[in-house]
Write an enzyme that holds these catalytic residues in place. Structure first.
Site, PDB file in Angstrom:
ATOM      1  N   SER A  85      33.279  44.780  37.171  1.00 51.39           N
ATOM      2  CA  SER A  85      33.869  44.531  37.871  1.00 51.39           C
ATOM      3  C   SER A  85      35.495  43.621  38.445  1.00 51.39           C
ATOM      4  O   SER A  85      35.404  42.505  38.432  1.00 51.39           O
ATOM      5  CB  SER A  85      33.293  44.402  39.044  1.00 51.39           C
TER       6      SER A  85
ATOM      7  N   ASP B 182      54.229  44.875  33.266  1.00 49.61           N
ATOM      8  CA  ASP B 182      53.559  44.251  33.164  1.00 49.61           C
ATOM      9  C   ASP B 182      52.826  43.361  31.632  1.00 49.61           C
ATOM     10  O   ASP B 182      53.735  43.570  31.003  1.00 49.61           O
ATOM     11  CB  ASP B 182      52.141  45.023  32.941  1.00 49.61           C
TER      12      ASP B 182
END
Length: 698
Positions: free
Chosen positions: A382, A311
């Site tokens: 979100s 990542d």
């Protein structure tokens, strides 16, 4: 690693004493049978002992036979000792972990009421309450609240960590301590099968299974031993035939004891005695770095991987993006943009959100409003909308301000859904920010774009050099990021990775892993969220963060107790070191056999074809100039036993790691351990021979 852990990991007196005791316990034939090479030595020790005792009872005492029998037993015991020391260090670690398990009581929720029960009575899906000072009674996930947790009992680190519900930092471990606030935990593991229980069993080596490479090497060593066994068996009839053919009967000292000594010296006892210790110490080195490998196979696979998925945030970069500038459109003032950005971030507790509020306040003198008076309604971020914001009343006219901030494509879709126009100027600003390797957030108010927030994530110092090391080892690095392609390519270039995946979703990670594996590559990756679980399970080496969800920890085959994503690089290095150590000692062991061959074979047949006490023609092979056949054989047997003890520190510590390809490692091993394996026995056996004859042991 704290001071206590360092003391535990050292070879202290208690570990040595216990290892000596365990060396004798491991003389159980069932235990010996697990190592075919050392089982042959074990059988040889029994046979030579029986022969010595039988001859002694018949009045034919032989000091030579006695010494051979004793040194064969020492060889078996030294191999047992090497394994016991490795296990002893694991048991010491396990004991430290076991102390963190206390017979605590839990506050179990039953029909919204608390009941005090013992932690051992908890079942999966039970809800328990923990407040300041409480010991968490079992593994679980936080389903309500947020708290600081002291995990030093497991990780050795004194700094508390945050555990909260509804995110990727929800997992908690039994035996840790709550130091602030109140949380409700759902138990996820049965007692006896908790994370801590599995850690203890693994570091003790109780469930350690041989890895595929270790099994393959065991088969190879067993095959070599069988070949040598067949060769040694033929020597007795060959010696009898040679004596009859030469007419010099009784000149060849080919006895059962000598043949057993020859077999033990020729089979690869060095690597056979150290093989188990090497495997155990590989897992031990991971534990020293607070990484739990669920199997030795995972450690070994780490040494074979050739593709590494990482990542971006927190691994390649520092992870805490900070706002560096507000970039308004030409007709918008920077103060208006800063105010709107600040209002949209008042409820944003992320480092990015806090940095926006602070910069707006310090640079432009903007102070937060009373959100209660404005009837503010915050829209949380979100993954679906990729934006957040706030709705609030303006001044006394009752008008509403709808402020949104988020990714450029999300804001564009939002603006166009309202029937408004998305300005081309903003796209230019977004591209300029992205090309710098930064993250652009677009701010809009009431359907009108105001400008861009410039967020920058700093690439970690030295990370580019680490990737260069991996490249030298033949490992391809792939950065995974949710950023747009422009930002991704800039960070990838700055960090020095080989490839990248931008705007990555969980299915993208899984797809890429499967594609690489289909090409024959071995994959490693890290993760901490539930959405990482499929990829962690698919990867050959999946390292889950201890701060992550229970699903991630169960899916991975390693768990980093410190939750430091950059440790994945260390995992690779430890795996490589394990394979390098095994290869080096195997090379050394096989090379040893050549030297011992020149010590024993000439000694056995030196008197063959000899006339009148003179040396036989085969004595020309006595390159070491060993004094007598008996001292030559005994010297080789003694050296064979002592070299196991001498190499235990190397087996435990591992060969010094160097970032290089397989061909370079093989070449280095052949020079250092192959050539060294030839020279060291010549020197060692000769010195022992001199000492034996000086002390008149034969």
């Amino acid at each position: 690693m704290n001071t206590q852990s360092k003391i535990i990991l050292s070879l202290n007196k208690n570990i040595i004493i216990q290892a000596i005791k365990d060396s004798f316990k491991k003389l159980n034939p069932k235990t010996q049978l697990k190592n075919p090479v050392m089982f042959l030595v074990f059988v040889g020790a029994i046979l030579t002992s029986v022969i010595f005792l039988k001859n002694s009872f018949n009045g034919q005492f032989s000091g030579f036979n006695m010494q051979i029998a004793l040194w064969l037993w020492f060889t078996v015991l030294f191999a047992n000792f090497a394994e016991a020391v490795s296990e002893g260090r694991g048991k010491a670690q396990a004991e430290s972990l076991r102390k963190s398990k206390t017979n605590t009581k839990a506050r179990k929720l039953v029909n919204s009421k608390e009941e005090i029960v013992y932690a051992t009575e908890l079942k999966v899906n039970d809800l328990v309450v923990c407040e300041t000072g409480d010991i968490i009674p079992g593994d679980g996930e936080v389903v309500e609240g947020i708290s600081s947790v002291d995990e030093s009992a497991i990780t050795g680190e004194s700094a508390p960590v945050i555990r909260e519900s509804g995110g990727d930092r929800s997992a908690v471990t039994g035996g840790t301590k709550v130091i602030s606030d109140r949380i409700v935990i759902k138990i996820t593991s049965e007692q006896g099968n908790t994370f801590l229980d599995r850690m203890i069993a693994l570091v003790e080596g109780a469930k350690r299974q041989k890895t595929p490479n270790e099994i393959a090497l065991t088969i190879l060593l067993s095959g070599l031993s069988i070949v040598f066994l067949l060769a040694v068996v033929t020597l007795k009839p060959f010696a009898i035939y040679s004596e009859i053919a030469s007419g010099f009967k009784g000149n060849s000292p080919v006895t059962i004891t000598i043949l057993i000594a020859l077999l033990v010296c020729l089979i690869p006892t060095t690597i056979g005695g150290l093989l188990s210790a090497i495997g155990i110490s590989g897992m031990d080195r991971l534990v020293k770095r607070n990484i739990l490998a669920k199997s030795g196979k995972a450690v070994e696979a780490a040494g074979d991987i050739d593709v590494l998925l990482l990542d971006k945030t927190g691994t390649i970069t520092l992870g805490n993006r900070q706002v560096t500038a507000f970039l308004p459109l030409k007709h918008i003032s920077v103060v208006k943009l800063a105010e709107a950005a600040q209002l949209s971030s008042l409820a944003d507790e992320t480092p990015e959100g806090r940095s926006i509020v602070v910069l707006a306040k310090e640079t432009y003198g903007l102070r937060g409003i009373n959100i209660t008076e404005k009837d503010a309604k915050f829209i949380p971020f979100s993954a679906q909308t990729k934006m957040s914001g706030v709705d609030l009343r303006a001044n006394g006219d009752g008008a509403e301000r709808r402020i949104r901030k988020g990714a450029a494509d999300a804001i564009k879709n939002y603006i166009e859904s309202l029937g408004e126009e998305y300005p081309t100027e903003i796209s230019q600003i977004v591209n300029e920010v992205a090309q710098q390797g930064s993250t652009p957030l677009v701010v809009a108010e009431n359907g009108k774009v105001l400008g861009v927030i410039h967020l920058k994530d700093i690439v970690k110092g030295g990370i580019k050099e680490r990737f260069e090391q991996l490249r030298k080892m033949g490992i391809k690095t792939i950065m995974i990021t949710g950023d747009n392609p422009l930002t991704a390519v800039s960070i990838a270039a700055e960090a020095g990775v080989d490839d990248y995946i931008s705007e990555a979703k969980p299915e993208d990670k899984l797809k890429r892993i499967r594609e690489e594996q289909a090409k024959g590559h071995l994959i490693a990756m890290i993760g901490d969220g539930t959405n990482d679980a499929p990829a962690l399970a698919q990867a050959d080496v999946g390292v889950a963060m201890n701060t992550g969800t229970q699903a991630a920890r169960e899916a991975g085959n390693m768990v980093d107790l410190d939750s430091n994503p950059t440790k994945l690089i260390e995992v690779v290095e430890i795996g490589k070191q394990l394979l390098m150590t095994r290869g080096a000692l195997t090379t050394f062991s096989i090379a040893n056999d050549i030297a011992k061959y020149f010590a024993i074979i000439p000694a056995i047949f030196a008197s063959l074809y000899a006339v009148g006490g003179a040396k036989g023609p085969l004595s020309v092979l006595n390159l070491m100039g060993l004094v007598t056949p008996e001292s030559a054989i005994l010297s080789a047997v003694i050296f064979n036993a002592l070299i196991i003890i001498a190499l235990i520190p190397l087996a435990l510590k591992g060969v010094a790691y160097r970032p290089m390809g397989a061909a370079a490692v093989l070449k280095r091993n052949l020079w250092i351990y192959g050539f060294g394996g030839l020279i060291v026995p010549f020197i060692g056996i000769k010195l022992i021979d001199i000492m034996i004859n000086f002390l008149r042991f034969v």
